[in-house]
Design a protein around this motif. Structure first.
Motif, PDB file in Angstrom:
ATOM      1  N   ARG A 152       0.853  -1.180   0.000  1.00 43.25           N
ATOM      2  CA  ARG A 152       0.000   0.000   0.000  1.00 43.25           C
ATOM      3  C   ARG A 152       0.893   1.235   0.000  1.00 43.25           C
ATOM      4  O   ARG A 152       1.935   1.259   0.649  1.00 43.25           O
ATOM      5  CB  ARG A 152      -0.909   0.024   1.223  1.00 43.25           C
ATOM      6  CG  ARG A 152      -1.944  -1.083   1.258  1.00 43.25           C
ATOM      7  CD  ARG A 152      -3.098  -0.793   0.322  1.00 43.25           C
ATOM      8  NE  ARG A 152      -4.083  -1.887   0.339  1.00 43.25           N
ATOM      9  CZ  ARG A 152      -5.173  -1.902  -0.400  1.00 43.25           C
ATOM     10  NH1 ARG A 152      -5.440  -0.872  -1.201  1.00 43.25           N
ATOM     11  NH2 ARG A 152      -6.013  -2.914  -0.354  1.00 43.25           N
ATOM     12  N   CYS A 153       0.485   2.244  -0.737  1.00 47.17           N
ATOM     13  CA  CYS A 153       1.222   3.502  -0.726  1.00 47.17           C
ATOM     14  C   CYS A 153       0.701   4.328   0.447  1.00 47.17           C
ATOM     15  O   CYS A 153      -0.289   5.051   0.331  1.00 47.17           O
ATOM     16  CB  CYS A 153       1.043   4.252  -2.047  1.00 47.17           C
ATOM     17  SG  CYS A 153       2.037   5.762  -2.155  1.00 47.17           S
ATOM     18  N   ASN A 154       1.350   4.194   1.581  1.00 48.09           N
ATOM     19  CA  ASN A 154       0.960   4.959   2.757  1.00 48.09           C
ATOM     20  C   ASN A 154       2.208   5.514   3.438  1.00 48.09           C
ATOM     21  O   ASN A 154       3.350   5.198   3.063  1.00 48.09           O
ATOM     22  CB  ASN A 154       0.121   4.110   3.730  1.00 48.09           C
ATOM     23  CG  ASN A 154       0.820   2.814   4.118  1.00 48.09           C
ATOM     24  OD1 ASN A 154       2.025   2.781   4.339  1.00 48.09           O
ATOM     25  ND2 ASN A 154       0.052   1.730   4.217  1.00 48.09           N
ATOM     26  N   LYS A 155       1.988   6.344   4.414  1.00 50.65           N
ATOM     27  CA  LYS A 155       3.093   7.032   5.079  1.00 50.65           C
ATOM     28  C   LYS A 155       4.062   6.046   5.708  1.00 50.65           C
ATOM     29  O   LYS A 155       5.284   6.222   5.643  1.00 50.65           O
ATOM     30  CB  LYS A 155       2.543   7.998   6.129  1.00 50.65           C
ATOM     31  CG  LYS A 155       3.591   8.913   6.725  1.00 50.65           C
ATOM     32  CD  LYS A 155       2.935   9.953   7.625  1.00 50.65           C
ATOM     33  CE  LYS A 155       3.981  10.929   8.171  1.00 50.65           C
ATOM     34  NZ  LYS A 155       3.353  11.983   9.016  1.00 50.65           N
ATOM     35  N   SER A 156       3.541   4.994   6.308  1.00 49.80           N
ATOM     36  CA  SER A 156       4.381   4.001   6.974  1.00 49.80           C
ATOM     37  C   SER A 156       5.320   3.308   5.984  1.00 49.80           C
ATOM     38  O   SER A 156       6.517   3.163   6.255  1.00 49.80           O
ATOM     39  CB  SER A 156       3.496   2.963   7.675  1.00 49.80           C
ATOM     40  OG  SER A 156       4.284   1.927   8.223  1.00 49.80           O
TER      41      SER A 156
END
Length: 382
Positions: free
Chosen positions: A56-60
């Motif tokens: 997933r393209c997320n901040k984490s």
């Protein structure tokens, strides 16, 4: 002991191990590079061209990548894309992009998650990764990737002292000279060097494109690279394959001052049917690959400019893959949104891999337990 669930897909002869991290973390950044060897190695692992990770393209995820690999001065914004495309070479180094790999990911997202269209971030190791769209159809049409518009090769991948810009996205390299030992070409010519004209374009990966019929100083050697049928077809095929390996290795090993990160080398021929044959030496695996999606686009794009054609669609035939699958092709389509490639990937199997402890030898682990790769459906060693 760490168990890694994966699936294996193939597209035009390129095969990939895919690890899905969209719902949970499976591998650390260090383990991704380490697992790449087991994924790609046919003797001590699974056997494939590359390891693919989808996240997933997320901040984490973005923070984890930059903390470990320090790719970006300023990390990309998580709202730019839905997913991240990660590809690892057998060496463990992270690669930029892969057309056939992305088409396999598109098929996987449809098969596993029912997603038929998604935005995905690729070219992760570059200072500014690129967001593109991928998709797959549920009616056997296949998978597609919109790679956008070809562009100039990023400066960190080429020394422009040796290049001259000849089109908005294309550089012409100064004449490349490939040398041979005295006896290498004896059966075919007395020459000991080959002078090559080549054009450089970036389509997610840097590609040199060569049309041997016009770009070789010895154009008769093009007939060996694209050997057809005939009495000596097998011998011609063998020599053509050796020639590609020699040229690809020579450019990648002897011309690092021009291509510090290596370079993909494409050989192409225009056919009377309007299609294009293509063979590609890939920098990441240091050998010829059966097919290359970003290379097929590079060839089609340069061909369209050379011939001053407004191509809406064209088929690129992966010559090496078609030794085994006569119907193999990569369809290239151009529209206002960019250049789209499509093919029909196939899922081979899903399985679980038992990753070796970091400091353990293979024999030590196998002497304790014979489990290695376990298929999900049969739960037995394969």
């Amino acid at each position: 002991m760490q168990f890694i669930p994966f699936v294996k897909y193939t597209s035009c002869g390129n095969s990939f191990v895919i690890v899905d991290e969209t719902e949970q973390t499976v591998l650390s950044e260090d383990d991704m590079s380490r697992f790449a060897f087991q994924a790609t190695n046919i003797s001590f692992g699974v056997g494939c061209d590359n390891l693919l990770i989808i996240q997933r393209c997320n901040k984490s995820s973005l923070q984890s990548i930059n903390l470990s690999r320090d790719y970006w001065t300023r990390p990309p914004q998580e709202e730019q894309a839905e997913f991240l495309f990660r590809m690892f070479e057998p060496s463990g180094e992270e690669a930029l992009c892969c057309g056939n790999g992305l088409m396999c990911i598109a098929s996987y997202l449809l098969d596993k998650h029912g997603i038929s269209n998604a935005s995905i971030m690729t070219e992760i190791p570059l200072a500014t990764p690129k967001v593109i769209n991928i998709g797959a159809e549920d009616d056997q049409i296949g998978s597609w990737v919109n790679l956008g518009h070809p562009r100039l090769t990023p400066p960190e991948l080429v020394d422009f002292e040796y290049a001259g810009q000849v089109a908005p996205a294309i550089h012409e390299m100064q004449e490349l000279v490939v040398k041979f030992r005295a006896g290498d070409l004896k059966a075919y010519t007395n020459d000991t060097e080959l002078r090559i004209r080549s054009l450089l374009v970036f389509t997610g990966e840097p590609h040199l494109v060569i049309f041997p019929d016009s770009d070789f100083s010895a154009p008769e050697q093009a007939d060996y690279i694209f050997a057809g049928s005939g009495q000596d077809a097998e011998r011609r095929e063998s020599f053509g394959s050796w020639l590609i390996e020699h040229i690809g290795n020579y450019i990648n090993n002897r011309m690092r001052h021009i291509f510090p990160a290596g370079i993909n080398v494409n050989f192409a021929r225009r056919l009377a049917s309007g299609e294009i044959e293509n063979r590609c030496f890939e920098r990441g695996i240091n050998r010829e690959t059966l097919a290359c999606g970003t290379g097929a686009l590079a060839v089609a794009y340069i061909y369209s400019l050379m011939e001053n054609l407004n191509i809406s669609d064209i088929d690129v035939l992966p010559h090496r893959c078609r030794w085994h699958d006569e119907q193999a092709k990569i369809r290239i389509k151009q529209n206002s949104d960019g250049w789209k490639i499509s093919s029909d990937p196939v899922m081979l199997f899903d399985a679980v891999y038992r990753l070796l402890p970091k400091n353990s030898s293979l024999s030590e682990v196998l002497n304790k337990d014979q489990d290695g790769i376990v298929t999900e459906d049969r739960k037995q060693v394969v």
